[in-house]
Design a protein around this motif. Structure first.
Motif, PDB file in Angstrom:
ATOM      1  N   HIS A 124       1.022  -1.055  -0.082  1.00 17.91           N
ATOM      2  CA  HIS A 124      -0.012   0.040   0.063  1.00 17.91           C
ATOM      3  C   HIS A 124       0.953   1.143  -0.005  1.00 17.91           C
ATOM      4  CE1 HIS A 124      -2.397   3.129   2.013  1.00 17.91           C
ATOM      5  NE2 HIS A 124      -3.289   2.713   1.060  1.00 17.91           N
ATOM      6  N   ARG A 125       1.817   1.315   0.881  1.00 20.36           N
ATOM      7  CA  ARG A 125       2.934   2.561   1.100  1.00 20.36           C
ATOM      8  C   ARG A 125       3.473   2.713  -0.443  1.00 20.36           C
ATOM      9  NH1 ARG A 125       2.977   5.315   4.647  1.00 20.36           N
ATOM     10  NH2 ARG A 125       5.039   5.911   4.321  1.00 20.36           N
ATOM     11  N   SER A 126       3.905   1.600  -1.040  1.00 21.02           N
ATOM     12  CA  SER A 126       4.879   1.823  -2.178  1.00 21.02           C
ATOM     13  C   SER A 126       3.772   2.232  -3.256  1.00 21.02           C
ATOM     14  CB  SER A 126       5.296   0.350  -2.798  1.00 21.02           C
ATOM     15  OG  SER A 126       4.366  -0.448  -3.246  1.00 21.02           O
ATOM     16  N   GLN A 127       2.403   1.754  -3.580  1.00 22.38           N
ATOM     17  CA  GLN A 127       1.647   2.240  -4.358  1.00 22.38           C
ATOM     18  C   GLN A 127       1.242   3.806  -4.277  1.00 22.38           C
ATOM     19  OE1 GLN A 127      -1.659  -0.426  -4.369  1.00 22.38           O
ATOM     20  NE2 GLN A 127      -0.683  -1.820  -5.193  1.00 22.38           N
ATOM     21  N   ALA A 129       3.344   6.068  -2.555  1.00 19.27           N
ATOM     22  CA  ALA A 129       4.384   6.749  -3.036  1.00 19.27           C
ATOM     23  C   ALA A 129       5.071   6.508  -4.334  1.00 19.27           C
ATOM     24  CB  ALA A 129       5.423   6.432  -1.932  1.00 19.27           C
ATOM     25  N   GLY A 130       4.644   5.663  -4.947  1.00 20.32           N
ATOM     26  CA  GLY A 130       5.357   5.383  -6.349  1.00 20.32           C
ATOM     27  C   GLY A 130       6.582   4.894  -6.253  1.00 20.32           C
ATOM     28  N   TRP A 131       7.002   4.018  -5.377  1.00 20.20           N
ATOM     29  CA  TRP A 131       8.108   3.268  -5.164  1.00 20.20           C
ATOM     30  C   TRP A 131       7.965   1.853  -5.942  1.00 20.20           C
ATOM     31  CZ3 TRP A 131       7.270   2.364   0.500  1.00 20.20           C
ATOM     32  CH2 TRP A 131       7.664   3.428   1.434  1.00 20.20           C
ATOM     33  N   ILE A 132       9.014   1.068  -6.282  1.00 24.30           N
ATOM     34  CA  ILE A 132       9.168  -0.239  -7.063  1.00 24.30           C
ATOM     35  C   ILE A 132       9.693  -0.893  -5.616  1.00 24.30           C
ATOM     36  CG2 ILE A 132      10.447  -1.855  -8.141  1.00 24.30           C
ATOM     37  CD1 ILE A 132      11.357   0.696  -9.892  1.00 24.30           C
TER      38      ILE A 132
END
Length: 151
Positions: A124-127, A129-132
């Motif tokens: 959820h955090r990666s989605q 924030a846009g991280w891989i």
């Protein structure tokens, strides 16, 4: 459950998740994978990778120190924070967000449910924030224990 991560702000988050703690062997397995990626980056771009970390016994053990020169040759440099200064490491804010926003207030029946919540929280955090995001697996020589101790 213990988690070890490497976060490159605005780009990527790689982590390992284990039942129990990150001892020196698990730490070295994780860092060997990071060093392999660092070596690829070095060959492709000429850039080194710098990991900021605290002085955890797993990070500074004799066993880990035996790998430092190899990691350095692969383009991975380690930068150690002063003792008792975790607030200087930006990844600590990510752990705080995971604990307070993704899994806080929940009760887990077992380690498996907790591990799933951690993985879902990081996803959820990666989605957002846009991280891989990549979970590195830590294969054990003790395959019969792998499902119980390493996720």
């Amino acid at each position: 459950m213990s988690i070890l991560g490497v976060w490159q702000p605005n780009r990527s988050f790689e982590y390992g998740l284990v039942q129990g703690s990150f001892n020196q062997e698990r730490y070295v397995k994780f860092m060997n994978q990071i060093a392999d990626k660092s070596e690829q980056l070095l060959k492709q771009t000429g850039r080194i990778t710098v990991i900021v970390q605290d002085n955890s016994p797993a990070h500074t053990s004799h066993f880990a120190r035996e790998h430092w020169q190899q990691w350095q040759s692969q383009g991975l440099s380690l930068f150690f924070l002063p003792p008792y200064s975790s607030e200087m490491n930006p990844i600590e804010a990510q752990w705080h967000q995971l604990k307070t926003h993704e899994i806080a207030g929940r009760i887990f029946d077992n380690e498996y449910d907790l591990a799933n919540a951690i993985m879902e929280g990081l996803e959820h955090r990666s989605q957002h924030a846009g991280w891989i995001l990549e979970r590195l697996t830590l294969k054990s020589a003790y395959s019969h224990l792998a499902s119980e101790q390493m996720l």
